[in-house]
Design an enzyme around this catalytic site. Sequence first.
Site, PDB file in Angstrom:
ATOM      1  N   LYS A 120       4.560   7.254   8.896  1.00  0.00           N
ATOM      2  CA  LYS A 120       5.797   6.633   8.402  1.00  0.00           C
ATOM      3  C   LYS A 120       7.069   7.275   8.979  1.00  0.00           C
ATOM      4  CE  LYS A 120       3.469   4.216   4.779  1.00  0.00           C
ATOM      5  NZ  LYS A 120       2.275   4.633   4.068  1.00  0.00           N
ATOM      6  N   TYR A 127      -3.981   6.686  -1.987  1.00  0.00           N
ATOM      7  CA  TYR A 127      -4.393   5.899  -0.824  1.00  0.00           C
ATOM      8  C   TYR A 127      -4.260   6.773   0.415  1.00  0.00           C
ATOM      9  CZ  TYR A 127      -4.349   2.124   2.687  1.00  0.00           C
ATOM     10  OH  TYR A 127      -4.612   1.305   3.756  1.00  0.00           O
ATOM     11  N   ASP A 182      -2.048  14.740   2.208  1.00  0.00           N
ATOM     12  CA  ASP A 182      -1.692  13.496   2.878  1.00  0.00           C
ATOM     13  C   ASP A 182      -0.208  13.245   2.634  1.00  0.00           C
ATOM     14  OD1 ASP A 182      -1.169  10.979   3.780  1.00  0.00           O
ATOM     15  OD2 ASP A 182      -2.913  10.037   2.850  1.00  0.00           O
TER      16      ASP A 182
HETATM   17  C1  LIG Z   1       0.807   4.429   4.342  1.00  0.00           C
HETATM   18  C2  LIG Z   1      -0.138   5.497   3.987  1.00  0.00           C
HETATM   19  C3  LIG Z   1      -1.314   5.720   4.702  1.00  0.00           C
HETATM   20  C4  LIG Z   1      -1.785   4.794   5.773  1.00  0.00           C
HETATM   21  O1  LIG Z   1      -0.924   4.702   6.831  1.00  0.00           O
HETATM   22  P1  LIG Z   1      -1.014   3.423   7.819  1.00  0.00           P
HETATM   23  O2  LIG Z   1      -0.025   3.720   8.885  1.00  0.00           O
HETATM   24  O3  LIG Z   1      -0.651   2.245   6.965  1.00  0.00           O
HETATM   25  O4  LIG Z   1      -2.406   3.324   8.302  1.00  0.00           O
HETATM   26  C5  LIG Z   1      -2.071   6.829   4.395  1.00  0.00           C
HETATM   27  N1  LIG Z   1      -1.714   7.662   3.408  1.00  0.00           N
HETATM   28  C6  LIG Z   1      -0.598   7.476   2.679  1.00  0.00           C
HETATM   29  C7  LIG Z   1      -0.238   8.456   1.620  1.00  0.00           C
HETATM   30  C8  LIG Z   1       0.206   6.377   2.930  1.00  0.00           C
HETATM   31  O5  LIG Z   1       1.297   6.175   2.177  1.00  0.00           O
END
Ligand SMILES: *Cc1c(COP(=O)(O)O)cnc(C)c1O
Length: 428
Positions: A270, A142, A237
């Site tokens: 995060k 994701y 990511d």
């Molecule tokens: C949480 C997450 C996102 C999206 O971040 P948001 O702040 O919820 O938009 C993108 N990539 C990864 C790997 C994530 O865990």
Amino acid sequence: MDRNQALFDRARHVIPGGVNSPVRAFRAVGGTPRFITRGEGAYIFDAEGRRYIDYIGSWGPMILGHGHPAVLEAVLSAAREGFSFGAPTEREVELAEEIIKLVPSVEQVRLVSSGTEAGMSAIRLARGATGRSKIIKFDGCYHGHADALLVKAGSGLATFGTSTSAGVPPEVVQHTLVLEYNNVQQIEEAFALHGAEIACVMIEPIAGNMNFVRAQAPFVQRIRELCTKHGALFVFDEVMTGFRVGLHSAQGLYGRLIPGFKPDISVFGKVIGGGMPLAAFGASRDIMAQLAPLGGVYQAGTLSGNPVATACGLATLREIQKPGFFEALGQRTRQLVDGLQAVANENGVPFSVDAEGGMFGFFLMKDLPQNYATVMTTDKERFNRFFHGMLNAGVYLAPALYEAGFVSAAHSEADIDATLAAARLALK
Ligand SMILES: *Cc1c(COP(=O)(O)O)cnc(C)c1O
């Protein structure tokens, strides 16, 4: 009536599904979501005043637990100075310097407000920098909810983009190719077919959105080689793994497994916000120079680099750099997953676990899965019963079998013991 239920009923009148992000609605596991009134250290409290040991930590940001005194002080003092100016501030520079110091592949960063925004901007940057359109992602990873990334695997290597969401025109996902995670042969074939058109390959190095699945080092290494050979950019990511699996993030771990390894673009979120809306993407100075106002790739944000959010993120990053922080966090997390494995073994439940730093996953299957299709073969009924058993015993795990778990520095040995005692009953 239960206050959580009353709030949920009220919420559903005014908010679609009663929540502002779908997984919070407990659709996968059933039952009533808990409305949280406050957090303290390793605990959160619901509207009925019940206490839970929190293994979600706001889906990762709360690595210090809730209400850490140094972070709280930094946020309060920043708030007194002003919430937002829409002009540069010193703390943005400090946060950028801190990130660059800890992640050597990154020479410059741009701050944004969510992981989605950061991932979306990273893709635009990769396309702008290479002058190419096609992107590769992996099934089960994701990267936020940008249109071009809400795509599921097609029927073959030549089929690009089928969106997983209504409202995304086929034209918008026609350049996105989705491959199987940890499948070296597929990525090789994809580059053989489309190599000259690929702008970037984007990956969650430890995929936390299919519970907890590591990219195998040879797989990461092969992607690195193919990207370099074909002039594509490798995007890590690290929104979830960044400053969570180790002080130097997942790329620090892969750097130890693969000599000289570096991604081209990194995405953070995060933990770098410590619970405030803050995210970032970064790369070499050359690549970042493509961004406006220097280059032609447009990107902006009214609240980007927000003064209160950067204060929270900076205070958090400073705490996690204290000597021994990740050793202690890693040990605590290990204690949890090893304990869960032992309890499952006692009860003859097929079970496997993995963890890195303060992030963990457990599976109701004998061997650790290597890709999304295998994760999704989990016995959902069994997972749901386990989830509710734990919740009723005051342990708050992610309400879906495809989500990772998080331990914070505030979790004590006694919290882990209480969790294992609850698991012993639930697994029976
Ligand atoms: C949480 C997450 C996102 C999206 O971040 P948001 O702040 O919820 O938009 C993108 N990539 C990864 C790997 C994530 O865990």
